[in-house]
Design a protein around this motif. Sequence first.
Motif, PDB file in Angstrom:
ATOM      1  N   ALA A  81     -36.541  -9.874  23.828  1.00 32.46           N
ATOM      2  CA  ALA A  81     -36.376  -8.519  23.313  1.00 32.46           C
ATOM      3  C   ALA A  81     -37.676  -7.766  23.529  1.00 32.46           C
ATOM      4  O   ALA A  81     -38.750  -8.251  23.141  1.00 32.46           O
ATOM      5  N   ARG A  94     -38.154 -11.289   7.903  1.00 29.11           N
ATOM      6  CA  ARG A  94     -37.681 -10.311   8.884  1.00 29.11           C
ATOM      7  C   ARG A  94     -38.871  -9.583   9.510  1.00 29.11           C
ATOM      8  O   ARG A  94     -39.812  -9.200   8.817  1.00 29.11           O
ATOM      9  N   THR A  96     -39.993  -6.273  12.084  1.00 26.82           N
ATOM     10  CA  THR A  96     -39.520  -4.975  12.565  1.00 26.82           C
ATOM     11  C   THR A  96     -40.211  -4.653  13.874  1.00 26.82           C
ATOM     12  O   THR A  96     -41.442  -4.749  13.984  1.00 26.82           O
ATOM     13  N   PRO A  99     -39.321   1.307  18.331  1.00 24.60           N
ATOM     14  CA  PRO A  99     -38.398   1.763  19.382  1.00 24.60           C
ATOM     15  C   PRO A  99     -39.020   1.611  20.770  1.00 24.60           C
ATOM     16  O   PRO A  99     -40.244   1.680  20.926  1.00 24.60           O
ATOM     17  N   ILE A 109     -34.241   2.338  23.295  1.00 24.40           N
ATOM     18  CA  ILE A 109     -33.679   1.442  22.285  1.00 24.40           C
ATOM     19  C   ILE A 109     -34.298   1.814  20.949  1.00 24.40           C
ATOM     20  O   ILE A 109     -35.512   1.961  20.843  1.00 24.40           O
ATOM     21  N   GLN A 111     -35.476   1.486  16.848  1.00 24.06           N
ATOM     22  CA  GLN A 111     -36.170   0.462  16.056  1.00 24.06           C
ATOM     23  C   GLN A 111     -35.192  -0.634  15.637  1.00 24.06           C
ATOM     24  O   GLN A 111     -34.048  -0.368  15.290  1.00 24.06           O
ATOM     25  N   ARG A 112     -35.656  -1.895  15.711  1.00 26.99           N
ATOM     26  CA  ARG A 112     -34.781  -3.028  15.407  1.00 26.99           C
ATOM     27  C   ARG A 112     -35.448  -3.983  14.422  1.00 26.99           C
ATOM     28  O   ARG A 112     -36.673  -3.960  14.262  1.00 26.99           O
ATOM     29  N   GLU A 113     -34.623  -4.841  13.820  1.00 25.11           N
ATOM     30  CA  GLU A 113     -35.108  -5.886  12.923  1.00 25.11           C
ATOM     31  C   GLU A 113     -34.558  -7.231  13.388  1.00 25.11           C
ATOM     32  O   GLU A 113     -33.407  -7.321  13.844  1.00 25.11           O
ATOM     33  N   PHE A 114     -35.387  -8.257  13.268  1.00 25.95           N
ATOM     34  CA  PHE A 114     -34.990  -9.610  13.653  1.00 25.95           C
ATOM     35  C   PHE A 114     -35.280 -10.561  12.493  1.00 25.95           C
ATOM     36  O   PHE A 114     -36.403 -10.559  11.955  1.00 25.95           O
TER      37      PHE A 114
END
Length: 445
Positions: A81, A94, A96, A99, A109, A111-114
Amino acid sequence: MHRFIIVGGGAGGLELATRLGDRYGSTDPKKTPHAQVTLIDRNPTHIWKPLLHEVAAGSMDPFTQELEYAAQALWHGFEFAQGELIGLDRAAKRVTIGPLLDDEAGELIPQREFDYDTLVISIGSTTHFFGVAGAQENSIALDTVGQAELFRKRLIAACMRAEHRAPDPVIEGQPEQPRIQVAIVGAGATGVELSAELRNTAQVLSAYGLHKLDPKHDIGIALIEAGPRILPALQERVSTATAELLNKVGVRLMTGETVAEVSRDSIRTASGKIIRADLTVWAAGIKAPPVLANLDGLPTNRLGQLVVRRTLQTEIDDNIFAIGDCAACAWPGNERNVPPRAQAAHQQASFLMKSLARRLEGKALPEYTYRDFGSLVSLGHYSAVGNLMGGLIGGNMLIEGLFARFMYMSLYRLHIAALHGYPRMVLDTFAHWLRRSTAPRVKLH
């Protein structure tokens, strides 16, 4: 399914993701992996950071050495990613990721969290300007391929401009000044290696007709170091041998000079000296990326590195590990921590691979001990110098010349072997030799 998140695809992070993917992941979409392995990096490609001085000098084309993270993920059973770490929630386990933007600052893309069960932070280091006035604005660091390529293009442009510019008048009683002056601040490994590569580059550019300047007298290279000798982190005899070789090829060594200010065309030292600089490279030190200071209370040291225990776990969270330049790990028997070197990142990745296997089995984790096998410094086309230590020879031995250069080149080949295996490493070495035999010795455009 256990979730491994590795943030940072440098030497240690990418090797660890590759090995975890080989062991627990799956390259067959029809087969269920034993664990989920995800690598996160802000860049789409990987290049071995010790090679950046060669990219800056033009002696290496980065596009022939870069590795696509997405391709490596497909080949070795992990996920990739792209994005930059901006936050951490330890209670929720988690991370963060910011983007992903395109060249026009448009959002590709969001902003995402994993979520993770085990998090490994390996985001390396960045240049430390030490608050020197004008340093960040008027000098080029060598943290990324983009910065190295920027310096290379500016060097070629400076050579072309200097050829068609009238030389400065000679002042009686003073030595003749070079038409171009490159100043390198910091005489650690990066600064020393770059100075030698640039001397070779000046000769090659002249041979190909990009300029008609005298490579040795018209193109000056000044290496500025605040300490009493170059390569301060290495043994004195290595420093002395390197200084002799650099003097022979016309690199001006200025030790004991602390830079006080960097302007667009000059450098002022604390002693009052003014050094002309058409191009300035800043290689005086490193620090951890600023984001580490804001990761949900994880302790950091004065350089911003995450403080880790001997197990490589952070001091207050057993689920978070840190390796490489961004980790402050104790080195038993030494006053300083494990040094920020590629060999340390490689060792820690290998150690953590075994350690994480024990973690999945619920066993106690071992303690990491750094093994110093010595240090090698490439002087480009001219030579290499360094010292071998410990288990390799049972002592400490100064090496230089062809043998030292072979050992230096072997370090990168071992990194390739860790990522692709020895058969592909041999093929890559042969392909690299073929490219070198049919391409210019320096990238000319």
